[in-house]
Design a protein around this motif. Structure first.
Motif, mmCIF file in Angstrom:
data_model
loop_
_atom_site.group_PDB
_atom_site.id
_atom_site.type_symbol
_atom_site.label_atom_id
_atom_site.label_comp_id
_atom_site.label_asym_id
_atom_site.label_seq_id
_atom_site.Cartn_x
_atom_site.Cartn_y
_atom_site.Cartn_z
ATOM 1 N N TYR A 117 62.719 17.168 -97.545
ATOM 2 C CA TYR A 117 61.362 17.652 -97.288
ATOM 3 C C TYR A 117 61.238 18.595 -96.093
ATOM 4 C CZ TYR A 117 59.413 14.554 -100.838
ATOM 5 O OH TYR A 117 59.087 13.952 -102.034
ATOM 6 N N ASN B 238 59.586 7.957 -97.226
ATOM 7 C CA ASN B 238 59.099 8.892 -98.233
ATOM 8 C C ASN B 238 59.492 8.437 -99.630
ATOM 9 O OD1 ASN B 238 57.801 10.880 -96.553
ATOM 10 N ND2 ASN B 238 59.842 11.479 -95.844
ATOM 11 N N HIS C 55 56.857 20.140 -96.044
ATOM 12 C CA HIS C 55 56.935 18.864 -96.759
ATOM 13 C C HIS C 55 56.002 18.869 -97.964
ATOM 14 C CE1 HIS C 55 57.270 14.241 -96.612
ATOM 15 N NE2 HIS C 55 56.526 14.538 -97.662
ATOM 16 N N LYS D 110 57.185 18.639 -101.929
ATOM 17 C CA LYS D 110 56.765 17.488 -102.735
ATOM 18 C C LYS D 110 55.976 17.941 -103.965
ATOM 19 C CE LYS D 110 54.346 13.072 -102.722
ATOM 20 N NZ LYS D 110 55.191 12.638 -103.857
#
Length: 494
Positions: free
Chosen positions: A193, A184, A271, A275
């Motif tokens: 995440y 990631n 996630h 993000k």
């Protein structure tokens, strides 16, 4: 033990929570902090146990009892009571590289095994744990401590979750040149995440990662070993490899209508939200929004709770959480004695927030999903369920029986599957030709961590399967010890 009557004089008090109706309007930590005097009182509640069990992690009845990293809990509780915070911090860091992570995100099996907890509310261990390290950062006591000398050995750690970070930190202390690979864009794995901002802020993870960088660890992001970075290159460039990639293969729900749009794995939902939140404060729109939708979360664990809290902040239309198990009681059942983890009814932060918005606890118990039904556009619109009764035979085998006449239809435009994982992803494992066990986890003996491939070790969820953050730290530390021994012939790591 500074105050022999502390457990009599003071009642248990944990970190207070912000008002649910207020905190759902932001992504800040949903908890507040205890005052120093309150923390001293909570430390005073720790008794002079003849045999303290809080710090001895073991598995009882399939669940964790006590602390797997063997935190020196009675020692730093007493030091807090005495006001010796800097010494308490030293004792805390002696067995746990990241007490701020466990202080925020661990379910605290130490408290379940607290001796005081036999007949009184347990010592507020996790609240004290967090405040020790937070005071350490505030006072400038937590500083980078690079090794005095370096070996010529290079170690690759694949995965930057709690196991990978703990492993890297320990190997770096031993003087090895450590590189951590993360697929990631940010370091932290599921710490970053998989756990929402209001529960474990990314700033807390980043603060520790920056320290590890200053101590000499190299981090490589946006790089998936086996795809972006050839396995052959990894084997040629490093003297040892430690696999800490986690157990990220989703467990699916194979029922009619599963292919419909609007049905997602919980981790994909969490996630994408984190993000987008970190990248743009959700302004880029690159997340799965629950706004104005009837949301159903399938799964009664911590991940499901995190989905509730995230959906509430999105301003969902309604919110329901399916739990396959019956509602638990408020006290331990007879077959769940101390020091086992107490199997009792709990109301976590996500349920409190849902109740504050919708007027009731969102959970529906002993409910089994039978099928999903979609609209003319192939998008889920409702879930059909039936109630179940679970029985257990003398061998501990569970059987679920459907209860006729309990069928129900639930509206749902967003369905989140929070039913766990089926082990690690297999691509890198197969490329390395690492053996796996019957559950597809990397095969490596606990305490040894050596795989069938020379110089390749495994730790954390990738080896043991889906588990607690504190077990991941435990295994990362121990795998580092075994790797150091492999590289140098001996080790001074704990």
């Amino acid at each position: 033990m500074g105050k022999p009557t502390g457990f009599i004089d003071y009642q248990r008090k944990t970190r207070p929570e912000r008002d649910p109706k207020t905190r759902i309007n932001d992504w800040d930590d949903y908890t507040l902090r205890l005052e120093e005097t309150e923390l001293k009182e909570q430390g005073a509640r720790c008794m002079d146990c003849g045999i303290p069990t809080c710090h001895t992690g073991t598995m009882l009845n399939g669940m964790t009892s006590g602390c797997p990293v063997h935190h020196l809990i009675p020692e730093w509780n007493d030091l807090v009571y005495q006001g010796q915070w800097q010494e308490a911090l030293k004792r805390e860091h002696k067995m746990n590289n990241f007490p701020e992570f466990t202080g925020l995100a661990c379910p605290a099996p130490c408290e379940g095994a607290c001796v005081l907890g036999i007949n009184e509310p347990a010592v507020a261990i996790r609240s004290i744990e967090l405040e020790i390290v937070e005071k350490g950062f505030k006072e400038g006591w937590v500083k980078p401590e690079p090794p005095e000398s370096r070996t010529d050995k290079k170690v690759a750690v694949v995965g930057s979750g709690p196991a990978g970070l703990a492993c890297a930190a320990q190997l770096n202390k031993a003087g090895h040149n450590v590189t951590v690979f993360e697929r990631n864009d940010r370091i932290g794995g599921l710490l970053t995440y998989g756990i929402p901002e209001m529960k474990l802020p990314y700033a807390v993870v980043e603060r520790r990662v920056n320290l590890l960088k200053e101590e000499g660890i190299t981090f490589v992001t946006n790089t998936e070993v086996g795809k972006d970075y050839p396995v052959s290159k990894l084997q040629n460039e490093f003297d040892s490899i430690i696999l800490c990639g986690g157990a990220t293969k989703h467990r699916d729900l194979e029922v009619e209508g599963r292919e419909l749009k609007g049905i997602h794995y919980a981790m994909d939902f969490l996630h994408a939200n984190t993000k987008s939140l970190l990248d743009s404060n959700l302004e880029d729109g690159k997340y799965l929004s629950a706004k104005d939708k009837n949301v159903v979360v399938i799964g009664g664990g911590d991940t499901g709770t995190d989905c509730l809290a995230t959906s509430v902040r999105h301003k969902c239309k309604s919110l329901t959480q399916f739990d396959i198990y019956e509602k638990k009681g408020d006290v331990r059942p007879d077959n769940n004695p101390w020091p086992q983890w107490p199997i009792i009814h709990r109301v976590e932060y996500g349920q409190k927030e849902a109740a504050a918005v919708f007027g009731k606890d969102p959970r529906a118990y002993a409910v089994m999903t039978k099928k999903f039904v979609g609209d003319e556009n192939g998008h889920v619109k409702e879930i059909h369920t039936i109630d179940v009764e679970t029985t257990t035979d003398e061998h501990g085998r569970r059987t679920r029986n459907e209860i006729p006449g309990t069928e129900k239809v639930w509206p749902a435009e967003l369905v989140l599957l929070a039913i766990g994982f089926n082990g690690p992803e297999q691509g890198l494992i197969q490329t390395l030709q690492v053996e796996t066990d019957e559950r597809t986890n990397v095969k490596a003996e606990y305490g040894k961590y050596q795989t069938n491939i020379e110089g390749v070790f495994a730790a954390g969820d990738m080896r043991r399967g889906q588990s607690l953050i504190v077990w991941a730290i435990n295994e990362g530390r121990e795998a580092a010890r075994e790797c150091d021994k492999y590289l140098m012939g001996e080790t001074s790591l704990p």
